[in-house]
Design an enzyme around this catalytic site. Structure first.
Site, mmCIF file in Angstrom:
data_model
loop_
_atom_site.group_PDB
_atom_site.id
_atom_site.type_symbol
_atom_site.label_atom_id
_atom_site.label_comp_id
_atom_site.label_asym_id
_atom_site.label_seq_id
_atom_site.Cartn_x
_atom_site.Cartn_y
_atom_site.Cartn_z
ATOM 1 N N ASP A 37 1.061 -1.014 0.476
ATOM 2 C CA ASP A 37 0.140 -0.201 -0.533
ATOM 3 C C ASP A 37 1.006 1.079 0.036
ATOM 4 O O ASP A 37 2.281 1.328 -0.178
ATOM 5 C CB ASP A 37 -1.090 0.201 0.919
ATOM 6 C CG ASP A 37 -0.377 -0.633 2.712
ATOM 7 O OD1 ASP A 37 1.176 -0.141 2.488
ATOM 8 O OD2 ASP A 37 -1.438 -0.689 3.492
ATOM 9 N N ASN A 50 -7.547 -3.434 14.082
ATOM 10 C CA ASN A 50 -8.666 -4.416 13.863
ATOM 11 C C ASN A 50 -9.230 -5.493 12.380
ATOM 12 O O ASN A 50 -10.406 -5.729 12.104
ATOM 13 C CB ASN A 50 -9.363 -2.989 12.938
ATOM 14 C CG ASN A 50 -8.781 -3.047 12.325
ATOM 15 O OD1 ASN A 50 -7.557 -3.173 11.501
ATOM 16 N ND2 ASN A 50 -9.582 -1.080 11.794
ATOM 17 N N HIS A 85 -7.190 -5.713 10.038
ATOM 18 C CA HIS A 85 -6.829 -5.372 8.347
ATOM 19 C C HIS A 85 -5.330 -5.406 8.463
ATOM 20 O O HIS A 85 -4.604 -5.887 8.777
ATOM 21 C CB HIS A 85 -6.999 -3.323 8.208
ATOM 22 C CG HIS A 85 -5.674 -2.370 8.967
ATOM 23 N ND1 HIS A 85 -5.448 -1.867 9.166
ATOM 24 C CD2 HIS A 85 -4.666 -2.828 8.580
ATOM 25 C CE1 HIS A 85 -4.807 -0.721 10.007
ATOM 26 N NE2 HIS A 85 -3.743 -2.086 9.555
ATOM 27 N N GLU A 130 -9.597 -2.438 5.106
ATOM 28 C CA GLU A 130 -10.100 -2.010 6.881
ATOM 29 C C GLU A 130 -11.487 -2.975 6.845
ATOM 30 O O GLU A 130 -11.958 -3.873 6.322
ATOM 31 C CB GLU A 130 -11.140 -0.762 6.667
ATOM 32 C CG GLU A 130 -9.382 0.710 6.694
ATOM 33 C CD GLU A 130 -8.552 0.886 8.102
ATOM 34 O OE1 GLU A 130 -8.942 -0.209 8.514
ATOM 35 O OE2 GLU A 130 -8.033 1.532 7.848
HETATM 36 P P1 PGA Z 1 1.861 -2.314 13.328
HETATM 37 O O1 PGA Z 1 0.829 -1.904 11.474
HETATM 38 O O2 PGA Z 1 3.496 -3.246 12.033
HETATM 39 O O3 PGA Z 1 2.856 -0.871 12.624
HETATM 40 O O4 PGA Z 1 1.770 -2.499 13.941
HETATM 41 C C1 PGA Z 1 0.501 -3.077 11.251
HETATM 42 C C2 PGA Z 1 -0.892 -2.825 10.099
HETATM 43 O O5 PGA Z 1 -1.191 -1.130 10.614
HETATM 44 O O6 PGA Z 1 -0.753 -3.796 9.396
#
Ligand code: PGA
Length: 242
Positions: free
Chosen positions: A67, A136, A138, A143
């Site tokens: 992304d 959450n 994702h 999302e």
């Molecule tokens: P993080 O993010 O590695 O900073 O915990 C993971 C994500 O949101 O996919």
């Protein structure tokens, strides 16, 4: 799903790094799917170290990131292109033209999404996709509520996701409201997936993933339906699993 538990963040990063290097060393033209966030930083540091020690070359590898924020160009310190250069690309022999991220500043974002999806297909599919997971559930910026059939698309970021990422920006207003992300179907199309989960903060998320049902309300739950997923979780992340 194959679950590997390790002691801590360092061990998670090394374990993931070893699996990834094995893959690249067994297939020169490996196509890697890469992620950003705090979770894979240790993995990238390990890859840089092993590259410098002469244990792996990325000269024929192609990479596709999950992304990118809409509105930030590759030089913006908060862009994921900048993150990737800082943590990995600038330190290994991956040719610049082999490193792909969707462009958040493309004039026609829809067109950019379609072109990105096609580029992945033309590269011959992702051999190994590295994933983190959001609180959450994702994956990428998909999302809760995202269709399991989605391909690379434009997303409105959840308030919780913007909040979680605000730590990198000067103020909440500066956190982009949109991003381009590979879709759930794009991710599921990878031959193999490696999901990294670290820290107590992700313990509840891991419970939901492992004990919950497959639902679009928790995007990562789709991974139960992929034939080749390895979860590498540290003890803190695994602490609430019965
Ligand atoms: P993080 O993010 O590695 O900073 O915990 C993971 C994500 O949101 O996919």
């Amino acid at each position: 799903m194959n679950i590997i538990t390790v002691k801590d963040y360092q061990e998670m990063s090394e374990h993931a790094g070893k699996l990834l290097i094995e893959k690249v060393n067994s297939k020169r033209k490996t196509v890697l799917g890469l992620a950003t966030g705090s979770t894979p930083e240790g993995l990238y540091a390990y890859l840089v170290k092993k590259y410098k020690e002469g244990n792996v070359s990325f000269a024929d590898v192609q990479t596709f990131n999950l992304d990118e924020y809409v509105g930030l160009d590759g030089d913006d310190p908060n862009s994921y292109m900048h993150y990737m250069k800082h943590h990995l690309f600038n330190h290994i022999d991956l040719p610049a033209q082999n490193a792909h991220l969707p462009s958040g500043t493309a004039e026609d974002l829809e067109e950019e999404c379609n072109a990105y999806e096609k580029k992945i297909e033309d590269a011959g599919k992702i051999d190994l996709q590295v994933l983190g997971i959001g609180l959450n559930g994702h994956i990428g910026f998909n999302e809760p509520g995202t269709s399991f059939k989605s391909r690379t698309h434009i997303v409105e970021l959840d308030a919780s996701t913007r909040q979680a990422n605000a730590r990198f920006f000067d103020s909440m207003e500066e956190v982009p409201t949109q991003a381009l992300t590979m879709g759930i179907a794009s991710i599921m199309n990878s031959r193999e997936i490696m999901l990294l989960v670290s820290g107590e903060g992700k313990a509840e998320t891991l419970v939901k993933l492992l004990e919950g049902r497959v639902t679009e309300d928790f995007p990562a739950s789709i991974l139960h339906e992929h034939p080749n997923v390895t979860i590498i979780a540290d003890e803190a992340a695994y602490s609430k699993i019965k």
